[in-house]
Each structure stands twice: as structure tokens, then as C-alpha cells.
Design a protein around this motif. Structure first.
Motif, PDB file in Angstrom:
ATOM      1  N   GLN A  73       0.822  -1.209   0.000  1.00  0.00           N
ATOM      2  CA  GLN A  73       0.000   0.000   0.000  1.00  0.00           C
ATOM      3  C   GLN A  73       0.859   1.263   0.000  1.00  0.00           C
ATOM      4  O   GLN A  73       0.417   2.317  -0.451  1.00  0.00           O
ATOM      5  N   PHE A  74       2.079   1.156   0.530  1.00  0.00           N
ATOM      6  CA  PHE A  74       2.973   2.304   0.606  1.00  0.00           C
ATOM      7  C   PHE A  74       4.353   1.920   0.096  1.00  0.00           C
ATOM      8  O   PHE A  74       4.787   0.779   0.234  1.00  0.00           O
ATOM      9  N   PHE A  75       5.027   2.912  -0.460  1.00  0.00           N
ATOM     10  CA  PHE A  75       6.416   2.757  -0.867  1.00  0.00           C
ATOM     11  C   PHE A  75       7.247   3.509   0.156  1.00  0.00           C
ATOM     12  O   PHE A  75       7.042   4.711   0.364  1.00  0.00           O
ATOM     13  N   ARG A  76       8.170   2.807   0.819  1.00  0.00           N
ATOM     14  CA  ARG A  76       9.028   3.435   1.828  1.00  0.00           C
ATOM     15  C   ARG A  76      10.356   3.789   1.179  1.00  0.00           C
ATOM     16  O   ARG A  76      11.025   2.941   0.593  1.00  0.00           O
ATOM     17  N   LEU A  77      10.737   5.053   1.270  1.00  0.00           N
ATOM     18  CA  LEU A  77      12.004   5.528   0.736  1.00  0.00           C
ATOM     19  C   LEU A  77      12.799   6.131   1.892  1.00  0.00           C
ATOM     20  O   LEU A  77      12.429   7.164   2.444  1.00  0.00           O
ATOM     21  N   SER A  78      13.896   5.450   2.254  1.00  0.00           N
ATOM     22  CA  SER A  78      14.757   5.910   3.349  1.00  0.00           C
ATOM     23  C   SER A  78      15.928   6.684   2.770  1.00  0.00           C
ATOM     24  O   SER A  78      16.462   6.322   1.720  1.00  0.00           O
ATOM     25  N   GLN A  79      16.332   7.731   3.465  1.00  0.00           N
ATOM     26  CA  GLN A  79      17.385   8.634   2.996  1.00  0.00           C
ATOM     27  C   GLN A  79      18.331   8.915   4.157  1.00  0.00           C
ATOM     28  O   GLN A  79      17.884   9.268   5.246  1.00  0.00           O
ATOM     29  N   THR A  80      19.646   8.778   3.912  1.00  0.00           N
ATOM     30  CA  THR A  80      20.652   9.066   4.936  1.00  0.00           C
ATOM     31  C   THR A  80      21.820   9.774   4.282  1.00  0.00           C
ATOM     32  O   THR A  80      22.319   9.334   3.244  1.00  0.00           O
ATOM     33  N   SER A  81      22.269  10.868   4.890  1.00  0.00           N
ATOM     34  CA  SER A  81      23.425  11.589   4.343  1.00  0.00           C
ATOM     35  C   SER A  81      24.707  11.066   4.968  1.00  0.00           C
ATOM     36  O   SER A  81      24.713  10.580   6.101  1.00  0.00           O
ATOM     37  N   ALA A  82      25.798  11.177   4.220  1.00  0.00           N
ATOM     38  CA  ALA A  82      27.110  10.790   4.737  1.00  0.00           C
ATOM     39  C   ALA A  82      27.642  11.882   5.670  1.00  0.00           C
ATOM     40  O   ALA A  82      28.311  11.604   6.660  1.00  0.00           O
ATOM     41  N   GLU A  83      27.346  13.127   5.351  1.00  0.00           N
ATOM     42  CA  GLU A  83      27.848  14.254   6.137  1.00  0.00           C
ATOM     43  C   GLU A  83      26.832  14.653   7.207  1.00  0.00           C
ATOM     44  O   GLU A  83      25.665  14.284   7.148  1.00  0.00           O
ATOM     45  N   LYS A  84      27.314  15.436   8.161  1.00  0.00           N
ATOM     46  CA  LYS A  84      26.445  15.891   9.244  1.00  0.00           C
ATOM     47  C   LYS A  84      25.640  17.109   8.794  1.00  0.00           C
ATOM     48  O   LYS A  84      26.138  17.966   8.074  1.00  0.00           O
ATOM     49  N   SER A  85      24.414  17.164   9.259  1.00  0.00           N
ATOM     50  CA  SER A  85      23.550  18.310   9.002  1.00  0.00           C
ATOM     51  C   SER A  85      23.984  19.457   9.913  1.00  0.00           C
ATOM     52  O   SER A  85      24.248  19.239  11.103  1.00  0.00           O
ATOM     53  N   ALA A  86      24.062  20.647   9.362  1.00  0.00           N
ATOM     54  CA  ALA A  86      24.433  21.816  10.175  1.00  0.00           C
ATOM     55  C   ALA A  86      23.411  22.058  11.280  1.00  0.00           C
ATOM     56  O   ALA A  86      23.757  22.499  12.371  1.00  0.00           O
ATOM     57  N   ALA A  87      22.145  21.731  11.020  1.00  0.00           N
ATOM     58  CA  ALA A  87      21.071  21.997  11.989  1.00  0.00           C
ATOM     59  C   ALA A  87      21.116  21.048  13.184  1.00  0.00           C
ATOM     60  O   ALA A  87      20.767  21.437  14.291  1.00  0.00           O
ATOM     61  N   THR A  88      21.538  19.787  12.966  1.00  0.00           N
ATOM     62  CA  THR A  88      21.489  18.802  14.054  1.00  0.00           C
ATOM     63  C   THR A  88      22.863  18.327  14.517  1.00  0.00           C
ATOM     64  O   THR A  88      22.978  17.767  15.599  1.00  0.00           O
ATOM     65  N   GLY A  89      23.888  18.514  13.695  1.00  0.00           N
ATOM     66  CA  GLY A  89      25.213  18.002  14.040  1.00  0.00           C
ATOM     67  C   GLY A  89      25.322  16.498  13.855  1.00  0.00           C
ATOM     68  O   GLY A  89      26.294  15.880  14.269  1.00  0.00           O
ATOM     69  N   THR A  90      24.324  15.908  13.233  1.00  0.00           N
ATOM     70  CA  THR A  90      24.309  14.467  12.951  1.00  0.00           C
ATOM     71  C   THR A  90      23.960  14.281  11.472  1.00  0.00           C
ATOM     72  O   THR A  90      23.423  15.191  10.842  1.00  0.00           O
ATOM     73  N   PRO A  91      24.223  13.108  10.919  1.00  0.00           N
ATOM     74  CA  PRO A  91      23.792  12.872   9.538  1.00  0.00           C
ATOM     75  C   PRO A  91      22.278  13.021   9.414  1.00  0.00           C
ATOM     76  O   PRO A  91      21.528  12.704  10.349  1.00  0.00           O
ATOM     77  N   TYR A  92      21.852  13.520   8.271  1.00  0.00           N
ATOM     78  CA  TYR A  92      20.418  13.641   8.013  1.00  0.00           C
ATOM     79  C   TYR A  92      19.843  12.245   7.790  1.00  0.00           C
ATOM     80  O   TYR A  92      20.446  11.418   7.108  1.00  0.00           O
ATOM     81  N   GLU A  93      18.699  11.995   8.365  1.00  0.00           N
ATOM     82  CA  GLU A  93      17.940  10.775   8.108  1.00  0.00           C
ATOM     83  C   GLU A  93      16.490  11.163   7.906  1.00  0.00           C
ATOM     84  O   GLU A  93      15.940  11.965   8.662  1.00  0.00           O
ATOM     85  N   GLY A  94      15.879  10.591   6.885  1.00  0.00           N
ATOM     86  CA  GLY A  94      14.466  10.814   6.634  1.00  0.00           C
ATOM     87  C   GLY A  94      13.848   9.586   6.007  1.00  0.00           C
ATOM     88  O   GLY A  94      14.543   8.783   5.373  1.00  0.00           O
ATOM     89  N   VAL A  95      12.565   9.425   6.219  1.00  0.00           N
ATOM     90  CA  VAL A  95      11.833   8.299   5.629  1.00  0.00           C
ATOM     91  C   VAL A  95      10.534   8.837   5.046  1.00  0.00           C
ATOM     92  O   VAL A  95       9.752   9.488   5.749  1.00  0.00           O
ATOM     93  N   PHE A  96      10.343   8.598   3.756  1.00  0.00           N
ATOM     94  CA  PHE A  96       9.088   8.916   3.083  1.00  0.00           C
ATOM     95  C   PHE A  96       8.239   7.645   3.048  1.00  0.00           C
ATOM     96  O   PHE A  96       8.752   6.570   2.742  1.00  0.00           O
ATOM     97  N   TYR A  97       6.965   7.777   3.327  1.00  0.00           N
ATOM     98  CA  TYR A  97       5.982   6.730   3.044  1.00  0.00           C
ATOM     99  C   TYR A  97       5.064   7.320   1.983  1.00  0.00           C
ATOM    100  O   TYR A  97       4.350   8.284   2.243  1.00  0.00           O
ATOM    101  N   ILE A  98       5.130   6.753   0.784  1.00  0.00           N
ATOM    102  CA  ILE A  98       4.376   7.287  -0.353  1.00  0.00           C
ATOM    103  C   ILE A  98       3.262   6.315  -0.708  1.00  0.00           C
ATOM    104  O   ILE A  98       3.517   5.130  -0.942  1.00  0.00           O
ATOM    105  N   GLY A  99       2.040   6.811  -0.725  1.00  0.00           N
ATOM    106  CA  GLY A  99       0.881   5.985  -1.078  1.00  0.00           C
ATOM    107  C   GLY A  99       0.035   6.692  -2.121  1.00  0.00           C
ATOM    108  O   GLY A  99       0.372   7.773  -2.598  1.00  0.00           O
TER     109      GLY A  99
END
Length: 180
Positions: A73-99
């Protein structure tokens, strides 16, 4: 008198229970999940991808991974950056659930990321135009347009994110190629 009242009450309860049991199969059919959703463009996004490009003016290397979930029912797309985000000081991580919303005839995207609940409470609504799906995430602070475009000649994806103002330039431009 007591036994007649009990009999009437028991008889009424039996009828109510029989009615409830008769309605359960109809309710179950009404609540059954829709048939598996199929989308040839999202199918192309399945698998592992390496991405390079620019995010907020800085070079970025990222990994994406896509797969169908929740009974297709949904397509999960996970995203992770190699570099750290300036806003968090950690790599960016996000997950899209597309339906797909079959009633409204548009895509719907849930994005959850390291920026927390506030950033994740906005749904994106999308339309397909050929090999591109464009999502618009509207909020009180403004809207973000996220484009996923399949390029058949290079077998790559282009991802562009912009604010929805006429003069806005992309703040995210990535090219995704299949991981080897």
C-alpha cells in the motif's frame, strides 16, 4: 414474573448477539485493505541508490533505499546523508511513506526525519506527470515542492526541492544512481 422477565431479556440478548454476529462479516469486508497498489514509476525506485549533489549550498553524498511495505500500500524511501547536518550536528535521516489516495486521485507522502514531530506533521500531496512525481508540502511557514524525476536514458533519478515561490532556486539537488 421474574422468570418471564429473564426469558424476555435473554431472548432479546440472543437476538442482539445474532444480529451482531451476522454483521461482523459485512464489517470485515468493508474494512478489508484495498488491493495491492501498483505504480510502475515507484517500482523503478525500489532498491539501493547512491546520491550526489548539493544540499543548502554544500556538497552532499547520500544513500537511498526504497521498497514496497504494508501489503504493497505504501512505498518506503529511506534517505541518509554521509555528512552531518548543520542543523542537528548528525547525519540527516528521513523516511518517506508514499501511497495513493484512490478517492482524491493523488499521491500522499508522509515524511518523518531527524527534525522531529513538527517537521513531520505536514503531508505532501503529489501528482504524476510522465516520469516525474511532484509533491507539495504546505505549512504555515510556507510550502516546499519536492520532485522525483526518473531519467530513462541515464537510468538515474533527479531529486529537487524548492520553496514554492516564483524566484526560488532548489535548496536540494541530487542525482541518484543504482548502488552496485
Amino acid at each position: 414474573m421474574f422468570s418471564q422477565h429473564t426469558f424476555t431479556y435473554s431472548s432479546a440478548m440472543r437476538h442482539v448477539l445474532l444480529l451482531l454476529f451476522a454483521l461482523i462479516p459485512a464489517y470485515s469486508r468493508a474494512q478489508a485493505p484495498p488491493a495491492s497498489y501498483r505504480d510502475d514509476l515507484l517500482d523503478r525506485l525500489a532498491g539501493s541508490w547512491n546520491a550526489v549533489g548539493i544540499v543548502h549550498g554544500n556538497q552532499s553524498r547520500q544513500r537511498f533505499s526504497g521498497e514496497w511495505v504494508l501489503q504493497h500500500q505504501f512505498f518506503r524511501l529511506s534517505q541518509t546523508s554521509a555528512e552531518k547536518s548543520a542543523a542537528t550536528g548528525t547525519p540527516y535521516e528521513g523516511v518517506f511513506y508514499i501511497g495513493w489516495d484512490d478517492t482524491q486521485r493523488h499521491y500522499i507522502a508522509h515524511l518523518m526525519n531527524v527534525f522531529g514531530g513538527r517537521d513531520s506533521e505536514i503531508l505532501g500531496y503529489g501528482q504524476r506527470n510522465g516520469n516525474e512525481i511532484q509533491f507539495v508540502f504546505k505549512s504555515v511557514e510556507g510550502s516546499v515542492v519536492e520532485r522525483f524525476r526518473w531519467e530513462p536514458k541515464t537510468k538515474a533519478w533527479r531529486v529537487l526541492s524548492t520553496l514554492s515561490t516564483p524566484e526560488a532556486k532548489p535548496f536540494l539537488e541530487l542525482t541518484m544512481t543504482r548502488s552496485r
